[in-house]
Write a protein that holds these residues in place. Sequence first.
Motif, PDB file in Angstrom:
ATOM      1  N   ARG A  68      30.741  44.317  45.387  1.00  0.00           N
ATOM      2  CA  ARG A  68      29.676  45.008  44.643  1.00  0.00           C
ATOM      3  C   ARG A  68      28.901  44.046  43.756  1.00  0.00           C
ATOM      4  O   ARG A  68      27.711  44.250  43.508  1.00  0.00           O
ATOM      5  CB  ARG A  68      30.259  46.147  43.813  1.00  0.00           C
ATOM      6  N   ASP A  69      29.557  42.989  43.286  1.00  0.00           N
ATOM      7  CA  ASP A  69      28.865  42.016  42.443  1.00  0.00           C
ATOM      8  C   ASP A  69      27.708  41.360  43.186  1.00  0.00           C
ATOM      9  O   ASP A  69      26.592  41.308  42.662  1.00  0.00           O
ATOM     10  CB  ASP A  69      29.836  40.932  41.960  1.00  0.00           C
ATOM     11  N   VAL A  70      27.957  40.857  44.392  1.00  0.00           N
ATOM     12  CA  VAL A  70      26.875  40.183  45.113  1.00  0.00           C
ATOM     13  C   VAL A  70      25.765  41.153  45.493  1.00  0.00           C
ATOM     14  O   VAL A  70      24.596  40.775  45.520  1.00  0.00           O
ATOM     15  CB  VAL A  70      27.378  39.385  46.337  1.00  0.00           C
ATOM     16  N   MET A  71      26.122  42.400  45.761  1.00  0.00           N
ATOM     17  CA  MET A  71      25.081  43.393  46.063  1.00  0.00           C
ATOM     18  C   MET A  71      24.212  43.648  44.834  1.00  0.00           C
ATOM     19  O   MET A  71      22.980  43.720  44.941  1.00  0.00           O
ATOM     20  CB  MET A  71      25.711  44.686  46.580  1.00  0.00           C
ATOM     21  N   LEU A  72      24.826  43.754  43.680  1.00  0.00           N
ATOM     22  CA  LEU A  72      24.078  43.956  42.436  1.00  0.00           C
ATOM     23  C   LEU A  72      23.168  42.764  42.163  1.00  0.00           C
ATOM     24  O   LEU A  72      21.969  42.928  41.898  1.00  0.00           O
ATOM     25  CB  LEU A  72      25.038  44.171  41.267  1.00  0.00           C
ATOM     26  N   GLY A  80      20.869  43.130  33.037  1.00  0.00           N
ATOM     27  CA  GLY A  80      21.410  43.108  31.684  1.00  0.00           C
ATOM     28  C   GLY A  80      20.956  44.283  30.829  1.00  0.00           C
ATOM     29  O   GLY A  80      21.450  44.474  29.728  1.00  0.00           O
ATOM     30  N   GLN A  81      20.032  45.060  31.325  1.00  0.00           N
ATOM     31  CA  GLN A  81      19.478  46.193  30.590  1.00  0.00           C
ATOM     32  C   GLN A  81      19.703  47.449  31.420  1.00  0.00           C
ATOM     33  O   GLN A  81      18.862  47.843  32.211  1.00  0.00           O
ATOM     34  CB  GLN A  81      17.991  45.975  30.341  1.00  0.00           C
ATOM     35  N   LYS A  86      16.719  48.092  38.154  1.00  0.00           N
ATOM     36  CA  LYS A  86      15.880  48.603  39.233  1.00  0.00           C
ATOM     37  C   LYS A  86      16.218  47.880  40.529  1.00  0.00           C
ATOM     38  O   LYS A  86      16.325  46.654  40.560  1.00  0.00           O
ATOM     39  CB  LYS A  86      14.400  48.397  38.916  1.00  0.00           C
ATOM     40  N   ARG A  87      16.364  48.656  41.587  1.00  0.00           N
ATOM     41  CA  ARG A  87      16.620  48.076  42.905  1.00  0.00           C
ATOM     42  C   ARG A  87      15.301  47.599  43.495  1.00  0.00           C
ATOM     43  O   ARG A  87      14.341  48.362  43.614  1.00  0.00           O
ATOM     44  CB  ARG A  87      17.260  49.110  43.819  1.00  0.00           C
TER      45      ARG A  87
END
Length: 104
Positions: A68-72, A80-81, A86-87
Amino acid sequence: MIDTIDIQERIKSDFGAKASEVFRIFDKAISTADYLNNNRIIRCIIFLSDRDITNLEDYIAKATYDPRDVMLWAEYTNRGQVEKIKRIRDFNKPFDEAHQDVKE
């Protein structure tokens, strides 16, 4: 084994003469952690690696811990906000379509 055409082509264009090494790195990682055998995760790793094998290995290690980290990191902006996250990419789609019609 990576058999998706857009991923194969992106590896070849991004890594040139080192493409076969990248395929071996992915094959080894996928044989160790089968859940990495996912086009979205692989596209995110390639995107984040920025044509650098050391970065590629680092992002594979991070994805092995938590994909999930690499996807984010690859698909979202303003991470950070939380209220402004936003994707902006969808790597469920091929690289050339990842910026089109992105849905949250």
